[in-house]
Design an enzyme around this catalytic site. Structure first.
Site, PDB file in Angstrom:
ATOM      1  N   VAL B   7       0.827  -1.208   0.000  1.00 11.99           N
ATOM      2  CA  VAL B   7       0.000   0.000   0.000  1.00 11.99           C
ATOM      3  C   VAL B   7       0.861   1.258   0.000  1.00 11.99           C
ATOM      4  O   VAL B   7       1.830   1.362   0.750  1.00 11.99           O
ATOM      5  CB  VAL B   7      -0.909   0.028   1.260  1.00 11.99           C
ATOM      6  CG1 VAL B   7      -1.835   1.235   1.230  1.00 11.99           C
ATOM      7  CG2 VAL B   7      -1.727  -1.252   1.361  1.00 11.99           C
ATOM      8  N   CYS B   8       0.522   2.221  -0.885  1.00 12.12           N
ATOM      9  CA  CYS B   8       1.115   3.557  -0.768  1.00 12.12           C
ATOM     10  C   CYS B   8       0.017   4.590  -0.982  1.00 12.12           C
ATOM     11  O   CYS B   8      -1.122   4.231  -1.287  1.00 12.12           O
ATOM     12  CB  CYS B   8       2.285   3.759  -1.737  1.00 12.12           C
ATOM     13  SG  CYS B   8       1.859   3.944  -3.473  1.00 12.12           S
ATOM     14  N   GLY B   9       0.321   5.857  -0.820  1.00 16.39           N
ATOM     15  CA  GLY B   9      -0.696   6.907  -0.830  1.00 16.39           C
ATOM     16  C   GLY B   9      -1.591   6.895  -2.057  1.00 16.39           C
ATOM     17  O   GLY B   9      -2.804   7.002  -1.965  1.00 16.39           O
TER      18      GLY B   9
END
Lengths: 420, 88
Positions: B7-9
């Site tokens: 997960v990233c922004g």
């Protein structure tokens, strides 16, 4: 037959992108099932991102009507994802061609020159291709030249952009094995240079206690919803209940209308990102696979959050400082006869944060604050100056936000103007 | 089959690179798992056994049913290898 290939296959961007992904999957000798699913997903991703653009276009029209009525001036919220998706309607084929050829030129340049960077931030490659397609087409070039010149500039940018930052990136990450691949690089360079000038002896910001509560803004859907909601609520309040309900909302309560419109915009961006994710999911690994084979000691150039964990405080401070500069610019831009650029939380968060990290590495605490502030001014003025150079695309209410899009677009427009 | 979610922004750039690295590491250690990447909003509604993300994002995913690992360096493949060896 030739007509079918040129106009129907190559002229339908979704099919063209699918074709590129098919070739990439075949080159990687993937299993038949993977080739089929990968190709279908790429085409579907493209269809999804253009649908997202449709949703956004509608909301932006309402936004600009409200803004014009309230302030008698054009207001623009830069959102690179949305702008690139909107550009696909008329410039999709050129975008896809520029993107793939640009990637190949990136590999050639990395192999032949000392700039051994492989630019792996696929969505930015796509967006820069879109911007180049718009600028070159508006400049009156024919199809072939749009693709040829666009691809050369894109390929060159893919190695130049990581290269200008490398001396600082090396210091941030403590390694020379990777680079930053993000088309906000001119902004980060400015921030690092400003940090150098102002930050003599300033201690690193990482020794300061900074509240971590703003981190939720890294969730771009939340950041966009918030920005747009505040904006729309301000606009409907200024425009007044009667104007909104009589001319825009077909009788829906003006506050509810504002909330739904702002979240519709956020939903549109969310859909665009989902589509972009699917499009680049197949193309980037193929690109990386080819590059790994052809370029020895290649350095991957990666998206900006890669440097965030190295300086978490600089991330928050950089965002705040950049955003404040964006707010100041709202009042400065009209003084120069430019459109009002409304600061978006997304470009200021992701790019401002990165600017903070680069300012901190050269100038500590002061560098992070002043460098990111300079960056914030830059990503407000550049989009405003770029706007009139994009023909009909410049009449909308959104535009490309990150610094390099403005720098490349503005320089290119002027060069084309000389030739015309 | 276990599932690893990164997960990233924005769910576009850095998580995608980590996904490619995770796939490579899994091959090296002869283990099999489903690997995907996504953004913070979607992560809440996506099922997974293991989540990898940057430290500051991991704090926001603490309510997830998966085991969440916050990395101080997204590209620390040795650390990722350790996590994968222990948990898959």
């Amino acid at each position: 037959m030739l007509h079918f290939i040129i106009y129907d296959v190559l002229g339908t961007p979704a099919i063209l992108v699918g074709l590129f992904s098919l070739i990439g999957l075949l080159l990687q000798e993937k299993a038949v099932s993977e080739v089929i699913s990968g190709t279908l997903k790429t085409i579907m991703g493209f269809v999804i991102l253009t649908s997202g653009a449709g949703i956004i276009a509608n909301t932006l029209t309402i936004f600009s009507q409200l803004f014009e009525y309230s302030f008698h001036i054009q207001g623009v919220v830069p959102n690179t994802d949305a702008m690139a998706a909107l550009a696909q309607k008329n410039y999709g084929t050129a975008t896809a061609m520029i993107m793939v050829l640009g990637m190949l030129i990136n590999i050639v340049l990395a192999r032949l020159t000392p700039l051994k960077y492989i630019f792996l931030t696929g969505h930015h490659t796509l967006y820069m291709a879109a911007m180049l397609a718009v600028i070159l087409s508006v400049g009156g070039l024919s199809g072939f030249w749009v693709v040829a010149i666009g691809a050369i500039i894109l390929g060159a940018m893919m190695v130049i952009s990581p290269a200008i930052l490398q001396p600082f990136t090396r210091k941030i990450t403590n390694t020379d094995d990777l680079a930053l691949g993000h088309f906000g690089s001119t902004g980060y360079l400015i921030s690092a240079l400003v940090g150098k000038v102002v930050g003599k002896g300033s201690p690193s910001i990482e020794e300061v206690k900074v509240p971590k509560s703003l981190n939720f803004l890294r969730d771009s859907s939340v950041a966009i919803s918030l920005t747009m909601m505040i904006l729309f609520l301000v606009l409907v309040s200024v425009a007044g209940k009667s104007f909104v309900e009589e001319t825009l909302s077909a009788g829906q309560n003006y506050i509810i209308f504002a909330i739904i419109q702002s979240l519709t915009f956020a939903a549109g961006v969310y859909i665009i990102l989902a589509g972009v994710r699917m499009v680049i999911a197949e193309i980037v690994p193929a690109f990386k696979g080819i590059a790994d084979k052809l370029v020895k000691d290649a350095k991957p150039a990666l998206d900006c959050p890669t440097v965030f964990p190295f300086a978490p405080n600089a991330v928050i401070v950089g965002f705040l400082s950049s955003f404040v500069a964006g707010l100041v610019s709202m009042f400065l831009c009209p003084m120069f006869g430019l459109s009002v650029i409304v600061p978006g939380l997304v470009p200021h968060f992701f790019c401002g944060a990165t600017a903070g990290v680069y300012g901190n590495i050269t100038g500590g605490r002061r560098g992070a604050v002043v460098g990111a502030f300079a960056h914030g001014l830059l990503i407000s003025f550049l989009p405003a100056i770029l706007l009139p150079m994009m023909g009909d695309m410049g009449l909308g209410s959104t535009t490309f936000g990150d610094a390099d899009f403005g720098v490349v677009g503005i320089i290119l427009s002027h060069i084309i103007a000389i030739f015309n | 089959m276990k599932k690893v979610l990164i997960v990233c922004g924005n769910g576009l750039g850095s998580s995608f690179i980590v996904e490619m690295n995770v796939k490579k590491i899994l091959k090296e250690i002869n283990k099999d798992a489903e690997v995907a990447h996504t953004d913070m909003t979607s992560a809440k509604s996506e099922s997974a056994d293991i989540i990898l993300s940057a430290k500051d994002i991991a704090e926001h995913l603490s309510g997830h049913s998966a085991k969440v690992f916050g990395l101080s360096n997204l590209l620390d493949n040795n650390k990722i290898k350790e996590i994968l060896e222990e948990n898959i």
